[in-house]
Motif scaffolding. Structure first.
Motif, mmCIF file in Angstrom:
data_model
loop_
_atom_site.group_PDB
_atom_site.id
_atom_site.type_symbol
_atom_site.label_atom_id
_atom_site.label_comp_id
_atom_site.label_asym_id
_atom_site.label_seq_id
_atom_site.Cartn_x
_atom_site.Cartn_y
_atom_site.Cartn_z
ATOM 1 N N UNK A 39 -8.600 10.152 3.734
ATOM 2 C CA UNK A 39 -7.155 10.260 3.565
ATOM 3 C C UNK A 39 -6.421 10.633 4.848
ATOM 4 N N UNK A 40 -7.155 10.852 5.919
ATOM 5 C CA UNK A 40 -6.506 11.231 7.180
ATOM 6 C C UNK A 40 -5.558 10.131 7.655
ATOM 7 N N UNK A 41 -5.974 8.882 7.596
ATOM 8 C CA UNK A 41 -5.102 7.789 8.055
ATOM 9 C C UNK A 41 -3.827 7.682 7.226
ATOM 10 N N UNK A 54 1.875 14.758 13.292
ATOM 11 C CA UNK A 54 0.587 15.452 13.347
ATOM 12 C C UNK A 54 -0.463 14.524 13.933
ATOM 13 N N UNK A 55 -1.373 15.082 14.699
ATOM 14 C CA UNK A 55 -2.455 14.264 15.247
ATOM 15 C C UNK A 55 -3.547 14.080 14.195
ATOM 16 N N UNK A 56 -4.327 13.065 14.361
ATOM 17 C CA UNK A 56 -5.454 12.839 13.453
ATOM 18 C C UNK A 56 -6.422 14.021 13.510
ATOM 19 N N UNK A 57 -6.597 14.571 14.701
ATOM 20 C CA UNK A 57 -7.493 15.715 14.854
ATOM 21 C C UNK A 57 -6.973 16.935 14.082
#
Length: 71
Positions: free
Chosen positions: A16-18, A27-30
């Motif tokens: 679900x990060x993408x 927000x960054x993916x990290x």
């Protein structure tokens, strides 16, 4: 018995990060990966980085979790 929504989301958070990054591109993916799908951590991130009240951030996060309960 149904599992709590937060447990469901945390279990599939890497997938679900993408979609989360599309919603909260500030927000960054990290950063998203590090929060691990934790409701409170993600709410804090959204509140601090997306220029909205904590209440609005929590509403957005809960809505996102509910939309992705079954994905």
């Amino acid at each position: 018995m149904d599992r709590p929504l937060s447990t469901i989301i945390e279990g599939k958070w890497t997938r679900l990060v993408e979609p989360a990054h599309i919603v909260w591109h500030e927000l960054t993916r990290n950063e998203l990966l590090k929060c691990g799908g934790d409701l409170d951590k993600l709410t804090t991130l959204v509140h601090s980085r997306c220029d909205m009240t904590r209440d609005e951030a929590r509403k957005q996060v809960v809505s996102f979790f509910e939309r992705h309960r079954t994905t």
